[in-house]
Design a protein around this motif. Structure first.
Motif, PDB file in Angstrom:
ATOM      1  N   LEU B  33      67.868   8.630  80.525  1.00 54.09           N
ATOM      2  CA  LEU B  33      67.216   7.689  79.596  1.00 54.09           C
ATOM      3  C   LEU B  33      68.143   7.094  78.543  1.00 54.09           C
ATOM      4  O   LEU B  33      67.745   6.196  77.816  1.00 54.09           O
ATOM      5  CB  LEU B  33      66.131   8.429  78.807  1.00 54.09           C
ATOM      6  CG  LEU B  33      64.790   8.701  79.437  1.00 54.09           C
ATOM      7  CD1 LEU B  33      63.986   9.621  78.518  1.00 54.09           C
ATOM      8  CD2 LEU B  33      64.039   7.393  79.643  1.00 54.09           C
ATOM      9  N   LEU B  37      67.196   3.787  76.107  1.00 53.29           N
ATOM     10  CA  LEU B  37      66.783   3.943  74.713  1.00 53.29           C
ATOM     11  C   LEU B  37      67.778   3.333  73.744  1.00 53.29           C
ATOM     12  O   LEU B  37      67.391   2.721  72.734  1.00 53.29           O
ATOM     13  CB  LEU B  37      66.579   5.430  74.392  1.00 53.29           C
ATOM     14  CG  LEU B  37      65.288   6.023  74.964  1.00 53.29           C
ATOM     15  CD1 LEU B  37      65.314   7.544  74.895  1.00 53.29           C
ATOM     16  CD2 LEU B  37      64.065   5.478  74.209  1.00 53.29           C
ATOM     17  N   LEU B  62      57.285   7.027  74.376  1.00 50.38           N
ATOM     18  CA  LEU B  62      57.978   7.751  75.438  1.00 50.38           C
ATOM     19  C   LEU B  62      56.930   8.582  76.174  1.00 50.38           C
ATOM     20  O   LEU B  62      56.635   9.715  75.795  1.00 50.38           O
ATOM     21  CB  LEU B  62      59.075   8.649  74.864  1.00 50.38           C
ATOM     22  CG  LEU B  62      59.877   9.433  75.915  1.00 50.38           C
ATOM     23  CD1 LEU B  62      60.674   8.501  76.822  1.00 50.38           C
ATOM     24  CD2 LEU B  62      60.797  10.449  75.254  1.00 50.38           C
ATOM     25  N   CYS B  68      62.567  13.827  75.684  1.00 48.43           N
ATOM     26  CA  CYS B  68      62.597  13.593  74.237  1.00 48.43           C
ATOM     27  C   CYS B  68      63.960  13.793  73.588  1.00 48.43           C
ATOM     28  O   CYS B  68      64.238  13.200  72.547  1.00 48.43           O
ATOM     29  CB  CYS B  68      61.577  14.482  73.552  1.00 48.43           C
ATOM     30  SG  CYS B  68      61.858  16.240  73.841  1.00 48.43           S
ATOM     31  N   LEU B  71      65.440  10.536  73.041  1.00 52.06           N
ATOM     32  CA  LEU B  71      64.762   9.802  71.962  1.00 52.06           C
ATOM     33  C   LEU B  71      65.161  10.362  70.601  1.00 52.06           C
ATOM     34  O   LEU B  71      65.445   9.610  69.663  1.00 52.06           O
ATOM     35  CB  LEU B  71      63.245   9.877  72.144  1.00 52.06           C
ATOM     36  CG  LEU B  71      62.404   9.145  71.092  1.00 52.06           C
ATOM     37  CD1 LEU B  71      62.670   7.640  71.108  1.00 52.06           C
ATOM     38  CD2 LEU B  71      60.913   9.412  71.305  1.00 52.06           C
TER      39      LEU B  71
END
Lengths: 314, 270
Positions: B33, B37, B62, B68, B71
């Protein structure tokens, strides 16, 4: 009761532009007045309950107050995770209007009954559970739902239920309502079993068993103080509900009584559906009869509980 | 072509740091990711670090909450919270858990982790914005394994019905889920065709190519009056040698110090 609930949502929408309506695939013309007046706040989104709840959460995150309406069992069993995570974990002000709580849809069979909906909702932190007894009480409840913080599960009966409440006892979310005093026994009820409870109390009284009735429209948060105070002055406490005896009003009352000092001094009995899937069709009334959620059975249980053998009850 | 740059490496250092402090995490799912992001927060989204609930911000959910750590790295790097929070990843008193929570973490729009929730929440947010006449957009990142969930497709139908062109779904299509490949566990292909059939404008990009991602995200919606899906072809465990090839890094607990050392070593050695 259902028609009244949806009428009320329409009226609330007139006064407050945060009020949204989300239905699944309701009957033709449902909430038509809302749709006509506020098409930009009216959504009918299909047989996709998980999506309905997620959408409602999205609205609520943005400050809206969504009223979601579909059949009770689909609103609880089908999308339990969305209700738990999207609504309860975030403590969002979404209102779930659940059609056919209990055994209203008896002729449609066990897939359509909602007899453990209260138990499922009770287990979720932040959820408020309200089962009004009739359309008049629904009308007293609905205006209070706008500003109330957090999710609410509103359990509806079938409609055209007899009116058994009055505004003599002020309605408030979270309050148990003492609708009848009694010195020997106390009956606790939620939703439409208030009717049988009042009938039973009348018969018991005339037979010499003074029986009070405490109507508990808000099953969660439970009005523990009022319930324990009322229970402390009688010899027997009996709960009656259109719900399994596991996890509903009876369980909730049993829990607080067991943890109070009343244990041992008060006889306690639950009336409700046993641990079965109802195995007949018929009608709501016939299933209530089959599982003894009736005035007659309540009278009998209360009589046995107060151990008054010599008094003849009509 | 190698598209990763110093920023990619820096964010991966933060992610490995969280893994080191927490001793556990969905490492490989976060690594696929990182570029998605970083491009979103560097170049695409409107937000205010000092006002996380600014009403005109773009909403970014998300939905694959197990990613996470990526993120957190980006939000911490932007200043939504102090980067010392990385040291309390998965700790009792920390705000950064193994799945992200609102309102614990400033900048997190919805608590996710149970899969298949974010898209419907995003649909509600986008419809709410439309009803208000607001101009902000909604982005929802979903995993490929997450697209096993029926609720994703309920949300997709709903988004298309409402012609929600302010809504963009971003799929982290790394083609691996926990047990095995998406092909083996539950085939998604023909994946782009599915989204097209559900009424989305579809764009496919290399999810580690920051230039391609930027171009895709700056050209939204990709079809008028349709929600967009950007299918990002990614590599699970991308950017750290040894992780890309090893499925056990999907989620790992009790991570050993020597494994952490190897992870730091593996960053940038491509």
């Amino acid at each position: 009761m259902r028609a009244t609930a949806l009428e009320c949502v329409g009226e609330l929408a007139e006064k407050d532009d945060r009020v949204f309506f989300i239905g699944s695939d309701l009957g033709q013309g449902s909430a038509q007045a809302f749709r006509d007046a506020h098409p930009d706040r009216f959504f009918m989104e299909g047989i996709a309950e998980a999506n309905l709840i997620g959408m409602a959460a999205g609205f609520a995150f943005e400050g809206k107050i969504p009223y979601v309406n579909t059949i009770a069992t689909f609103l609880t069993r089908r999308c339990l995770e969305q209700v738990a995570v999207d609504l309860c974990l975030h403590n969002l002000s979404v209102r779930l209007i659940a059609n056919g709580g209990g055994m209203v849809y008896a002729p449609l069979g066990p897939t359509h009954l909602a007899v453990e909906d209260i138990a499922l909702m009770r287990a979720l932190p932040n959820m408020t559970i309200i089962a009004p007894a009739d359309a008049d009480e629904m009308r007293r409840l609905m205006p209070l739902t706008v500003e109330y913080d957090g999710p609410i599960y509103i359990r509806l009966a079938k409609g055209y239920d007899p009116i058994v409440t009055s505004d003599a006892v002020p309605f408030a979310i979270g309050k148990a309502l003492p609708v009848r005093d009694g010195e020997d026994a106390l009956v606790l009820t939620t939703g439409v079993t208030l009717g049988p409870a009042l009938e039973a109390a009348e018969r018991l009284d005339s037979g010499g068993v003074s029986t009070g009735v405490l109507h508990v429209p808000t099953v969660k948060p439970l009005d523990e103080q009022t319930i324990l105070e009322a229970a402390s002055s009688v010899r027997a406490v009996v709960t009656i509900e259109e719900h399994t005896i596991y996890g509903g009003l009876g369980s909730a009352v049993a829990e607080i009584m067991a943890e109070s000092r009343l244990t041992g001094s008060v006889r306690f009995q639950r009336i409700g559906l046993p641990d079965v899937f109802p195995d007949q069709y018929g009608s709501q009334a016939s299933l209530m009869e089959r599982y003894k959620i009736t005035t007659d059975h309540l009278v009998s249980v209360v009589k046995d509980s107060v151990e008054v053998q010599s008094i003849t009850v009509a | 072509m190698n598209q990763l740059n110093e920023r990619s490496d820096e964010l991966r250092h933060m992610i490995v740091g969280m893994l080191e402090y927490g001793g556990r995490g969905h490492l490989a799912s976060a690594l696929s990711l990182v570029e998605i992001l970083s491009v979103l927060y560097d170049d695409v989204l409107a937000f205010r670090v000092d006002e996380p609930n600014w009403s005109d911000r773009d909403r970014m959910i998300l939905s694959k909450g197990h990613g996470c750590m990526a993120l957190y790295a980006v939000l911490g790097d932007k200043g939504f919270f102090h980067r010392s929070e990385f040291e309390r990843f998965c700790k009792s008193e920390g705000i950064l858990g193994g799945h992200p929570e609102r309102p614990k973490v400033p900048g997190v729009e919805a608590s996710t982790g149970a899969l298949g929730h974010g898209l419907s929440i995003g649909v509600g947010m986008a419809l709410s914005a439309r009803q208000e006449g607001a101009k902000h957009r909604v982005f929802v990142i979903v995993g490929d394994g997450e697209c096993n969930e029926g609720s994703i497709w309920e949300g997709a139908m709903c988004a298309a019905k409402h012609r929600l062109d302010s809504l963009t779904v971003i799929v982290d299509y790394n083609k691996m889920q926990s047990y095995a490949s998406t092909h083996e566990v539950l085939e998604l292909e023909p994946f782009a065709d599915k989204w097209t059939a559900f009424g989305f404008g579809v764009r496919e990009v290399d999810g580690h190519d920051v230039t391609a991602l930027r171009e895709a995200f700056e050209d939204l919606p990709c079809e008028v009056e349709k929600p967009t899906v950007v299918i990002c072809h990614t590599t699970k465990g991308k950017g750290i040698s040894g992780v890309e090839e090893d499925l056990s890094w999907h989620h790992k607990s009790r991570v050993k110090p020597e494994e952490i050392a190897a992870l730091y070593e593996g960053i940038g050695s491509r």
